[in-house]
Motif scaffolding. Structure first.
Motif, mmCIF file in Angstrom:
data_model
loop_
_atom_site.group_PDB
_atom_site.id
_atom_site.type_symbol
_atom_site.label_atom_id
_atom_site.label_comp_id
_atom_site.label_asym_id
_atom_site.label_seq_id
_atom_site.Cartn_x
_atom_site.Cartn_y
_atom_site.Cartn_z
ATOM 1 N N GLY A 5 -17.790 77.643 6.363
ATOM 2 C CA GLY A 5 -17.759 78.634 7.439
ATOM 3 C C GLY A 5 -17.950 80.047 6.927
ATOM 4 O O GLY A 5 -18.657 80.861 7.539
ATOM 5 N N GLU A 6 -17.315 80.380 5.778
ATOM 6 C CA GLU A 6 -17.460 81.723 5.192
ATOM 7 C C GLU A 6 -18.921 81.999 4.826
ATOM 8 O O GLU A 6 -19.438 83.095 5.072
ATOM 9 C CB GLU A 6 -16.594 81.835 3.935
ATOM 10 C CG GLU A 6 -15.097 81.804 4.166
ATOM 11 C CD GLU A 6 -14.350 81.897 2.850
ATOM 12 O OE1 GLU A 6 -14.304 82.997 2.272
ATOM 13 O OE2 GLU A 6 -13.845 80.843 2.375
ATOM 14 N N ILE A 7 -19.570 81.003 4.209
ATOM 15 C CA ILE A 7 -20.970 81.179 3.788
ATOM 16 C C ILE A 7 -21.873 81.388 5.009
ATOM 17 O O ILE A 7 -22.750 82.263 5.005
ATOM 18 C CB ILE A 7 -21.433 79.954 2.967
ATOM 19 C CG1 ILE A 7 -20.655 79.890 1.645
ATOM 20 C CG2 ILE A 7 -22.930 80.000 2.710
ATOM 21 C CD1 ILE A 7 -20.866 78.611 0.859
ATOM 22 N N ALA A 22 -17.142 75.574 17.120
ATOM 23 C CA ALA A 22 -17.523 74.401 16.327
ATOM 24 C C ALA A 22 -16.302 73.791 15.634
ATOM 25 O O ALA A 22 -16.190 72.570 15.520
ATOM 26 C CB ALA A 22 -18.576 74.796 15.293
ATOM 27 N N LEU A 23 -15.372 74.640 15.185
ATOM 28 C CA LEU A 23 -14.162 74.121 14.541
ATOM 29 C C LEU A 23 -13.312 73.324 15.533
ATOM 30 O O LEU A 23 -12.754 72.275 15.194
ATOM 31 C CB LEU A 23 -13.345 75.276 13.949
ATOM 32 C CG LEU A 23 -13.934 75.917 12.677
ATOM 33 C CD1 LEU A 23 -13.211 77.225 12.353
ATOM 34 C CD2 LEU A 23 -13.851 74.951 11.495
ATOM 35 N N ASP A 24 -13.245 73.826 16.779
ATOM 36 C CA ASP A 24 -12.523 73.089 17.824
ATOM 37 C C ASP A 24 -13.189 71.741 18.086
ATOM 38 O O ASP A 24 -12.530 70.704 18.208
ATOM 39 C CB ASP A 24 -12.471 73.905 19.124
ATOM 40 C CG ASP A 24 -11.563 75.119 19.005
ATOM 41 O OD1 ASP A 24 -10.716 75.124 18.090
ATOM 42 O OD2 ASP A 24 -11.709 76.055 19.815
ATOM 43 N N GLY A 30 -13.942 64.591 15.051
ATOM 44 C CA GLY A 30 -13.574 64.013 13.764
ATOM 45 C C GLY A 30 -14.727 63.929 12.796
ATOM 46 O O GLY A 30 -14.766 63.075 11.914
ATOM 47 N N THR A 31 -15.711 64.818 12.954
ATOM 48 C CA THR A 31 -16.878 64.814 12.064
ATOM 49 C C THR A 31 -16.909 66.117 11.277
ATOM 50 O O THR A 31 -16.004 66.945 11.383
ATOM 51 C CB THR A 31 -18.168 64.633 12.889
ATOM 52 O OG1 THR A 31 -19.276 64.519 11.994
ATOM 53 C CG2 THR A 31 -18.416 65.809 13.810
ATOM 54 N N SER A 32 -17.977 66.336 10.478
ATOM 55 C CA SER A 32 -18.045 67.531 9.637
ATOM 56 C C SER A 32 -18.436 68.746 10.463
ATOM 57 O O SER A 32 -19.103 68.642 11.502
ATOM 58 C CB SER A 32 -19.051 67.333 8.504
ATOM 59 O OG SER A 32 -20.359 67.243 9.040
ATOM 60 N N LEU A 33 -18.051 69.923 9.969
ATOM 61 C CA LEU A 33 -18.388 71.177 10.649
ATOM 62 C C LEU A 33 -19.903 71.360 10.717
ATOM 63 O O LEU A 33 -20.450 71.736 11.765
ATOM 64 C CB LEU A 33 -17.746 72.348 9.890
ATOM 65 C CG LEU A 33 -18.126 73.754 10.376
ATOM 66 C CD1 LEU A 33 -17.650 73.986 11.804
ATOM 67 C CD2 LEU A 33 -17.531 74.821 9.439
ATOM 68 N N ASP A 39 -25.812 69.453 15.566
ATOM 69 C CA ASP A 39 -25.911 68.695 16.822
ATOM 70 C C ASP A 39 -25.894 69.616 18.046
ATOM 71 O O ASP A 39 -26.500 69.294 19.064
ATOM 72 C CB ASP A 39 -24.773 67.671 16.934
ATOM 73 C CG ASP A 39 -24.928 66.528 15.936
ATOM 74 O OD1 ASP A 39 -26.035 66.392 15.381
ATOM 75 O OD2 ASP A 39 -23.941 65.788 15.706
ATOM 76 N N SER A 40 -25.194 70.744 17.935
ATOM 77 C CA SER A 40 -25.123 71.673 19.076
ATOM 78 C C SER A 40 -26.294 72.645 19.112
ATOM 79 O O SER A 40 -26.402 73.472 20.023
ATOM 80 C CB SER A 40 -23.807 72.453 19.032
ATOM 81 O OG SER A 40 -23.717 73.221 17.837
ATOM 82 N N GLY A 41 -27.187 72.572 18.099
ATOM 83 C CA GLY A 41 -28.379 73.422 18.089
ATOM 84 C C GLY A 41 -28.162 74.807 17.514
ATOM 85 O O GLY A 41 -29.069 75.635 17.534
ATOM 86 N N VAL A 42 -26.951 75.090 16.972
ATOM 87 C CA VAL A 42 -26.685 76.407 16.390
ATOM 88 C C VAL A 42 -27.413 76.553 15.053
ATOM 89 O O VAL A 42 -27.961 77.607 14.729
ATOM 90 C CB VAL A 42 -25.161 76.619 16.205
ATOM 91 C CG1 VAL A 42 -24.882 77.946 15.490
ATOM 92 C CG2 VAL A 42 -24.462 76.581 17.553
ATOM 93 N N LEU A 43 -27.429 75.468 14.266
ATOM 94 C CA LEU A 43 -28.113 75.467 12.967
ATOM 95 C C LEU A 43 -29.223 74.432 12.946
ATOM 96 O O LEU A 43 -29.137 73.413 13.644
ATOM 97 C CB LEU A 43 -27.135 75.107 11.837
ATOM 98 C CG LEU A 43 -26.036 76.085 11.431
ATOM 99 C CD1 LEU A 43 -25.269 75.504 10.256
ATOM 100 C CD2 LEU A 43 -26.615 77.435 11.058
#
Length: 558
Positions: A5-7, A22-24, A30-33, A39-43
């Motif tokens: 998250g910091e990076i 995303a953390l919520d 129960g998956t990775s950040l 999956d949400s299209g942010v990255l």
């Protein structure tokens, strides 16, 4: 070690609000950040892998942009690179190999590569998809094919070929067997739609059709032609003794875990038999209609038509324009467990689950017309007819659409309005054409600009007017794109294809034209007045979207 998250925050790839959301979601799933953000299209996958590499303190490379060192590639055998899905891309200052990997924790691969090249290995992280594309570019079969050609020449006495080892498909060590296997494998890797094996006066020429354009790939000595052609015919269950007339067959291969069928056609020429293999990727048959680049306007018209329980829908265009793909995608849209779908094809190109497919067999008396008559007694709801070729087939198809069946078929015409006059010319009563025909789709395939290297530019009014844009001089000029060329698209500037559509719904006005025997130009005018977008107009909209170029639209649309 910094947290992911910091990076991501430091690099500006996410903001605090997106990261907290995303953390919520990570806690819920129960998956990775990183997976949540992708999956949400942010990255994008590429951004995530780049950030993970930074977190681990490892170098990252986008292989579509990285200047890969060919000398580095050559130090590891191609089969080893493909087995481990790795690629040597460069050397560092002390001679260590920089090895692109999607999984840098694969210690077995790292140990084997060190042993093979006798050097230190530095893992470089990239995405799996990026790496597979690079492998297809750099680990090619060309040099191995040339070596096999020489081996075959050494084994073959001029004008005679020993065919004794060709019938055993399991004899993978025979040079001719490996030669044909490599030709097919390389074609699939290069995204070819057709493989042309052509004997000439002095050579055997191999060409691949990629994105609608033929590219010469190999020239081999003429004396291996008979063995190569016989091998393909054996695999396709074609009579190798018959060389005087055209024949058809089919073969299947497994490539990267996918089963791919090839439709094979032979043609006697003055220099020997020519073979064309059409690559039929079964994943195409499962496409959704929305994946076929229909504009919202055209899709709305077409959807109203195929949603009806009866009527005739025709898809028109030249060979190789994607008609079958559109029809199969339409079948996927209408097919449900509660309806009976039957197809009649020549040949059956794609095998579809849950659909009854019939292949015509003229030698046995099973023609399009006779098969269509028979299946109408098999209680169908939807009928797909591979092609309307003659009056008899057209007549039965028209009658089927008038008696409560949805009939899908293809026809060879230059545009959608011409389908009305073509059916009339085939001897169908004009009033039946107007009543039965519900929608006509004409289509072409244009090459798609490479997303990696397409070049933006601002056209002037002269260019816009010449292309047919109705551009208001008071409106700011648009940004268009043109091909440039990079390693990802083999320097062509294009990668993949996009469909252009002309969708004509048959309304009352067009019905009247059909009954009156009006010309195609009169029907075209009425269709445009009724809201039809022509092939060129649809192409120009896709130019504005940055998907293709003006030059490409001129190439495929008159």
């Amino acid at each position: 070690m910094k947290q992911l998250g910091e990076i991501l925050l430091e690099e500006g790839l996410v903001d605090e609000e997106q990261l907290l959301a995303a953390l919520d979601e990570q806690l819920v799933q129960g998956t990775s950040l990183g997976r949540v953000l992708v999956d949400s299209g942010v990255l994008t996958e590429m951004q995530l892998v780049s950030a993970l590499a930074a977190q681990l303190g490892m170098p990252f490379a986008d292989l579509d942009e990285y200047p890969v060192n060919r000398q580095a590639v050559s130090i590891i055998p191609g089969p080893v690179c493909r087995r481990y899905v790795v690629l040597p891309i460069d050397f560092d200052d002390v001679g260590n190999v920089m090895l692109a990997m999607a999984d840098p924790s694969n210690v077995v691969a790292l140990d084997d590569i060190r042993a093979i090249c006798g050097r230190g290995v530095i893992p470089v992280v990239t995405t799996h998809e990026n790496l597979v594309r690079a492998l297809d570019r750099f680990i090619r079969s060309d040099s191995e094919i040339q070596d096999l050609t020489q081996a075959m020449e050494d084994d073959i006495v001029e004008d005679t070929v020993d065919l004794s080892n060709l019938a055993d498909a399991g004899d993978d060590d025979a040079p001719i067997v490996r030669y044909v296997n490599l030709l097919v494998t390389q074609a699939i890797q290069d995204r070819a739609s057709d493989i042309h094996i052509e004997p000439t006066e002095s050579e055997l020429r191999v060409r691949y059709r990629i994105d609608g354009v033929l590219h010469e790939m190999q020239r081999s000595p003429k004396n291996i032609a008979h063995g190569v052609i016989s091998r393909v015919k054996i695999l396709s269950d074609i009579d190798i003794a018959e060389r005087r007339k055209p024949q058809d067959g089919r073969m299947s291969v497994v490539h990267n875990g996918r089963k791919i069928d090839l439709r094979v056609a032979t043609l006697p020429t003055v220099w020997g038999e020519k073979i064309v293999m059409r690559v039929l990727d079964n994943s195409t048959a499962s496409l959704d209609l929305r994946d076929l680049a229909f504009s919202d306007h055209n899709y709305g018209i077409y959807e109203k038509s195929f949603a009806k329980p009866y009527g005739m829908i025709l898809v028109t265009g030249p060979t190789g324009s994607g008609k079958s793909t559109t029809l199969y995608a339409t079948l996927n849209a209408v097919s449900r467990p509660e309806i009976n779908v039957i197809t009649v094809e020549d040949p059956v190109e794609y095998r579809l689950a849950g659909i009854n497919q019939v292949q015509v067999n003229p030698k046995a008396g099973l023609t399009f017309a006779s098969a269509l008559r028979s299946i109408l007694r098999s209680d169908p709801d939807v009928v797909l007819l591979g092609e309307i070729r003659d009056h008899e087939t057209a007549q039965i198809a028209i009658e089927a659409s008038l008696t409560g069946h949805l009939v899908l078929s293809t026809l060879h015409t230059n545009d959608a309005p011409s389908a009305v006059t073509r059916l009339t010319e085939m001897g169908i009563e004009p009033f039946l054409v107007g009543s039965a025909l519900d929608c006509v789709v004409a289509q072409r395939l244009a090459r798609k600009l490479c997303d990696k290297c397409k070049e933006p530019y601002t056209p002037d009014m002269t260019e816009l007017n010449a292309a047919g844009f109705q551009w208001n001089p008071d409106t700011p000029l648009p940004t268009l794109y043109r091909p440039n060329g990079c390693s990802a698209c083999s320097r062509t500037g294009y990668r993949g294809r996009v469909a252009l559509h002309e969708v004509m719904a048959v309304n009352e006005e067009i019905e009247r034209h059909a009954v009156a025997g009006s010309s195609s130009s009169e029907i075209t005018k009425s269709a445009i007045d009724g809201g039809m977008m022509t092939l060129r107009q649809d192409g120009l909209y896709k130019v504005l979207d940055g998907r293709t170029s003006i030059e490409e639209i001129f190439r495929v649309v008159a």
